[in-house]
Scaffold this motif. Structure first.
Motif, PDB file in Angstrom:
ATOM      1  N   ALA A  30      44.259  43.038  -3.280  1.00 56.83           N
ATOM      2  CA  ALA A  30      44.944  42.820  -4.584  1.00 56.83           C
ATOM      3  C   ALA A  30      44.918  43.542  -5.700  1.00 56.83           C
ATOM      4  O   ALA A  30      45.632  43.449  -6.713  1.00 56.83           O
ATOM      5  N   SER A  31      43.794  44.331  -5.876  1.00 53.55           N
ATOM      6  CA  SER A  31      43.400  45.353  -7.009  1.00 53.55           C
ATOM      7  C   SER A  31      44.484  46.700  -7.253  1.00 53.55           C
ATOM      8  O   SER A  31      44.377  47.082  -8.102  1.00 53.55           O
ATOM      9  N   GLY A  32      45.056  46.728  -6.187  1.00 58.29           N
ATOM     10  CA  GLY A  32      45.995  47.961  -6.263  1.00 58.29           C
ATOM     11  C   GLY A  32      45.362  49.143  -6.102  1.00 58.29           C
ATOM     12  O   GLY A  32      45.880  50.380  -5.730  1.00 58.29           O
ATOM     13  N   LYS A  33      43.939  49.080  -5.775  1.00 54.45           N
ATOM     14  CA  LYS A  33      43.305  50.419  -5.275  1.00 54.45           C
ATOM     15  C   LYS A  33      43.862  50.451  -3.810  1.00 54.45           C
ATOM     16  O   LYS A  33      43.880  49.922  -2.992  1.00 54.45           O
ATOM     17  N   LYS A  34      43.987  52.043  -3.394  1.00 51.10           N
ATOM     18  CA  LYS A  34      44.466  52.518  -2.010  1.00 51.10           C
ATOM     19  C   LYS A  34      43.079  52.384  -0.910  1.00 51.10           C
ATOM     20  O   LYS A  34      42.210  53.460  -1.475  1.00 51.10           O
ATOM     21  N   LEU A  35      42.704  51.562  -0.444  1.00 42.48           N
ATOM     22  CA  LEU A  35      41.536  51.543   0.266  1.00 42.48           C
ATOM     23  C   LEU A  35      41.520  52.429   1.617  1.00 42.48           C
ATOM     24  O   LEU A  35      42.744  52.679   2.118  1.00 42.48           O
ATOM     25  N   ARG A  36      40.316  53.119   1.918  1.00 44.67           N
ATOM     26  CA  ARG A  36      40.380  53.842   3.317  1.00 44.67           C
ATOM     27  C   ARG A  36      39.548  53.093   4.344  1.00 44.67           C
ATOM     28  O   ARG A  36      38.586  52.664   4.159  1.00 44.67           O
ATOM     29  N   MET A 176      24.312  55.698  14.465  1.00 46.38           N
ATOM     30  CA  MET A 176      25.460  56.615  14.494  1.00 46.38           C
ATOM     31  C   MET A 176      26.745  56.061  14.279  1.00 46.38           C
ATOM     32  O   MET A 176      27.438  56.750  13.519  1.00 46.38           O
ATOM     33  N   GLN A 177      27.175  54.896  14.782  1.00 46.76           N
ATOM     34  CA  GLN A 177      28.460  54.473  14.635  1.00 46.76           C
ATOM     35  C   GLN A 177      28.336  54.173  12.695  1.00 46.76           C
ATOM     36  O   GLN A 177      29.315  54.187  12.176  1.00 46.76           O
ATOM     37  N   GLY A 178      27.224  53.426  12.553  1.00 46.59           N
ATOM     38  CA  GLY A 178      27.124  53.101  11.240  1.00 46.59           C
ATOM     39  C   GLY A 178      27.417  54.184  10.376  1.00 46.59           C
ATOM     40  O   GLY A 178      28.042  54.255   9.130  1.00 46.59           O
ATOM     41  N   TYR A 179      26.551  55.548  10.546  1.00 50.90           N
ATOM     42  CA  TYR A 179      26.972  56.752  10.019  1.00 50.90           C
ATOM     43  C   TYR A 179      28.142  56.872   9.816  1.00 50.90           C
ATOM     44  O   TYR A 179      28.746  57.956   8.675  1.00 50.90           O
ATOM     45  N   ASP A 180      29.190  56.807  10.616  1.00 51.39           N
ATOM     46  CA  ASP A 180      30.527  57.039  10.535  1.00 51.39           C
ATOM     47  C   ASP A 180      31.333  56.798   9.343  1.00 51.39           C
ATOM     48  O   ASP A 180      32.161  57.545   8.407  1.00 51.39           O
ATOM     49  N   SER A 181      30.775  55.532   8.982  1.00 50.20           N
ATOM     50  CA  SER A 181      31.234  54.782   7.576  1.00 50.20           C
ATOM     51  C   SER A 181      30.776  55.819   6.424  1.00 50.20           C
ATOM     52  O   SER A 181      31.679  55.887   5.512  1.00 50.20           O
ATOM     53  N   VAL A 186      34.333  55.600   3.744  1.00 50.32           N
ATOM     54  CA  VAL A 186      35.506  54.358   4.152  1.00 50.32           C
ATOM     55  C   VAL A 186      35.197  53.215   3.316  1.00 50.32           C
ATOM     56  O   VAL A 186      34.091  52.952   2.862  1.00 50.32           O
ATOM     57  N   ASP A 187      36.285  52.526   2.888  1.00 54.36           N
ATOM     58  CA  ASP A 187      36.013  51.161   2.133  1.00 54.36           C
ATOM     59  C   ASP A 187      36.079  49.864   3.182  1.00 54.36           C
ATOM     60  O   ASP A 187      35.428  48.834   2.658  1.00 54.36           O
ATOM     61  N   MET A 188      36.418  50.053   4.501  1.00 52.70           N
ATOM     62  CA  MET A 188      36.606  49.229   5.385  1.00 52.70           C
ATOM     63  C   MET A 188      36.537  49.516   6.665  1.00 52.70           C
ATOM     64  O   MET A 188      36.934  50.824   6.933  1.00 52.70           O
ATOM     65  N   GLU A 189      36.050  48.631   7.483  1.00 52.60           N
ATOM     66  CA  GLU A 189      36.241  48.896   9.010  1.00 52.60           C
ATOM     67  C   GLU A 189      36.772  47.807   9.742  1.00 52.60           C
ATOM     68  O   GLU A 189      36.447  46.652   9.450  1.00 52.60           O
ATOM     69  N   VAL A 190      37.608  47.963  10.788  1.00 53.75           N
ATOM     70  CA  VAL A 190      38.131  46.726  11.708  1.00 53.75           C
ATOM     71  C   VAL A 190      37.676  47.016  12.888  1.00 53.75           C
ATOM     72  O   VAL A 190      37.888  48.519  13.447  1.00 53.75           O
ATOM     73  N   LEU A 205      24.276  50.858   5.779  1.00 46.29           N
ATOM     74  CA  LEU A 205      23.837  52.281   5.483  1.00 46.29           C
ATOM     75  C   LEU A 205      24.856  52.647   4.249  1.00 46.29           C
ATOM     76  O   LEU A 205      24.309  53.508   3.505  1.00 46.29           O
ATOM     77  N   VAL A 206      26.149  52.241   4.249  1.00 46.84           N
ATOM     78  CA  VAL A 206      27.165  52.690   3.047  1.00 46.84           C
ATOM     79  C   VAL A 206      26.098  52.143   1.853  1.00 46.84           C
ATOM     80  O   VAL A 206      26.164  52.710   0.695  1.00 46.84           O
ATOM     81  N   ARG A 207      25.830  50.849   1.676  1.00 45.53           N
ATOM     82  CA  ARG A 207      25.018  50.239   0.677  1.00 45.53           C
ATOM     83  C   ARG A 207      24.072  50.861   0.205  1.00 45.53           C
ATOM     84  O   ARG A 207      23.525  51.236  -0.907  1.00 45.53           O
ATOM     85  N   ASP A 208      23.219  51.272   1.255  1.00 43.05           N
ATOM     86  CA  ASP A 208      21.762  52.172   1.010  1.00 43.05           C
ATOM     87  C   ASP A 208      21.779  53.452   0.529  1.00 43.05           C
ATOM     88  O   ASP A 208      21.227  53.836  -0.241  1.00 43.05           O
ATOM     89  N   ILE A 209      22.771  53.945   1.262  1.00 45.30           N
ATOM     90  CA  ILE A 209      23.052  55.558   1.056  1.00 45.30           C
ATOM     91  C   ILE A 209      23.822  55.722  -0.237  1.00 45.30           C
ATOM     92  O   ILE A 209      23.501  56.740  -0.972  1.00 45.30           O
ATOM     93  N   GLN A 210      24.984  55.213  -0.319  1.00 48.44           N
ATOM     94  CA  GLN A 210      26.229  55.435  -1.252  1.00 48.44           C
ATOM     95  C   GLN A 210      26.124  54.352  -2.479  1.00 48.44           C
ATOM     96  O   GLN A 210      26.712  54.563  -3.488  1.00 48.44           O
ATOM     97  N   GLY A 211      25.287  53.367  -2.297  1.00 42.39           N
ATOM     98  CA  GLY A 211      25.288  52.185  -3.258  1.00 42.39           C
ATOM     99  C   GLY A 211      26.926  51.554  -3.619  1.00 42.39           C
ATOM    100  O   GLY A 211      27.064  51.443  -4.740  1.00 42.39           O
TER     101      GLY A 211
END
Length: 396
Positions: A30-36, A176-181, A186-190, A205-211
């Motif tokens: 709902a934020s209006g941000k375009k998610l990847r 390996m799959q986690g590193y894809d994100s 990306v902002d989301m995975e389905v 990994l996203v939280r740990d590496i990219q914060g």
């Protein structure tokens, strides 16, 4: 900003879990941000199947909301082999096998995703980053997970209890799959709920590496009567390369208990209408009309409306009226040909023994009549039927 009803459908229909929470994802949408957002598939076979389509439909919903969507081909991870739900180590594929398998993926996925226009879906390959990692990079990545984390997985626990081997490369797969994100930012995975562990590894990994946060949506799976998911490994998948008649027939072979989940996961039939069907089936109404509608919906989604109508007519003609299909296979008659010989020559059975067993168990008809003698003589003009769906005509 997407409509509230579209967000509600996205977050509830056919959804098993949302991480960190539905409220958090709803706020982001709902934020209006375009998610990847991405959905990944390893090319372990030459075709996409219905299990892929369920998650891909979620990706398509996000594309319609205006978000950036990616179909990730796991051409590198396919060479490792996803251990999810596996009681034994997967056969590792070669680079050549992997590339051959994914040739049709984009074309098949175009039934669900739009790869043209203003907000076209992207196709990416994870060999682009995973194939370039040095051993030092891999060591750095493995330092971000523990053996205890990996051993929490049910299939690893089961293998240890059964004294089955767990190979080191299988531990590497979730990383390996986690590193894809991380690599795709990306902002989301389905994905299906069988991928929850791998998808949450990417979140860590996203939280740990990219914060930053990465959302995860795990969709429900369509399972067969034994509780196993529909897919290549179980041998019960509806493949995109199946004919319309095969797709229709496979849906009709599903148990009655799979009809309502099928509507929820694979179709856009309104939820209120699906609830009405469920209530009527629970009250004792024959589910056959609903199953036929589901079969048409599946074929229309995967192939097209005209093909769905033709498959429905084919089912009526062959299975309800007892007629042979129009495009029936043929086998050439020989002098004194027995029913067993005709069955083997036609390929309807694998051997003389299989033919005799099928006949003696009353599973074979000749010109509409059950024949119980494997040595019965057959001749040109007759039609042999094995089971409900397999026919062959004897010609001179």
């Amino acid at each position: 900003m997407p409509k509230l009803d579209a967000m509600d459908v996205f977050l509830t229909r056919g959804v098993e879990n949302v991480y960190p929470s539905k409220a958090a994802v709803e706020k982001a949408l709902a934020s209006g941000k375009k998610l990847r957002v991405y959905f990944g598939v390893d090319p372990t076979g030459p075709t996409l199947h219905l299990g892929h389509i369920i998650s891909m439909r979620k990706l398509a919903e996000l594309q319609k909301m205006g978000h950036e969507v990616i179909l990730l081909i796991g051409d590198f991870t396919a060479m490792i082999g996803d251990p999810s739900d596996k009681t034994a180590t997967r056969k590792r594929l070669t680079r050549k096998e992997v590339l051959a398998n994914c040739k049709l993926y984009k074309k098949q996925a175009s039934r669900i995703l739009s790869f043209t226009g203003k907000n076209a879906a992207k196709v990416m390959f994870n060999s682009k980053w995973l194939g370039k990692m040095s051993f030092a990079d891999v060591v750095e990545l493995t330092a971000r997970a523990t053996v205890q984390q990996m051993l929490q997985r049910d299939m690893f626990k089961k293998r240890m209890q059964e004294d089955q081997p767990i190979h080191i490369h299988e531990f590497l797969y979730p990383l390996m799959q986690g590193y894809d994100s991380v690599a795709m930012k990306v902002d989301m995975e389905v994905g299906g709920n069988d991928q929850t562990f791998n998808m949450l590894m990417g979140r860590e990994l996203v939280r740990d590496i990219q914060g930053r946060e990465k959302f995860v949506l795990a969709s429900a799976l369509l399972v067969d009567p034994s509780g196993k998911k529909m897919g290549k490994t179980e041998g019960n998948m509806i493949a995109m390369t199946d004919s319309a008649e095969e797709m229709y027939g496979k849906v009709m072979s599903w148990t009655d208990g799979m009809v309502i989940p099928g509507f929820e996961l694979i179709t856009d039939v309104p939820a209120d209408e699906v609830k009405m069907m469920a209530a009527e089936i629970a009250e004792g109404k024959n589910p056959m009309p609903y199953k036929r509608r589901l079969a048409r919906e599946v074929v229309e989604l995967l192939v097209g409306e005209r093909e769905a109508e033709a498959a429905d007519a084919h089912f009526t003609r062959v299975h309800q009226s007892g007629e042979a299909p129009e495009d029936i296979a043929t086998v050439k008659a020989t002098k004194g040909m027995t029913l067993t010989e005709a069955l083997v020559a036609s390929g309807l059975v694998s051997s003389n023994t299989d033919a005799r067993r099928q006949v003696e168990q009353r599973g074979v008809k000749v010109s509409g009549e059950v024949v119980e003698d494997p040595k019965a003589i057959v001749s040109a003009g007759q039609v042999i039927q094995k089971g409900k769906r397999h026919f062959v005509k004897i010609i001179s």
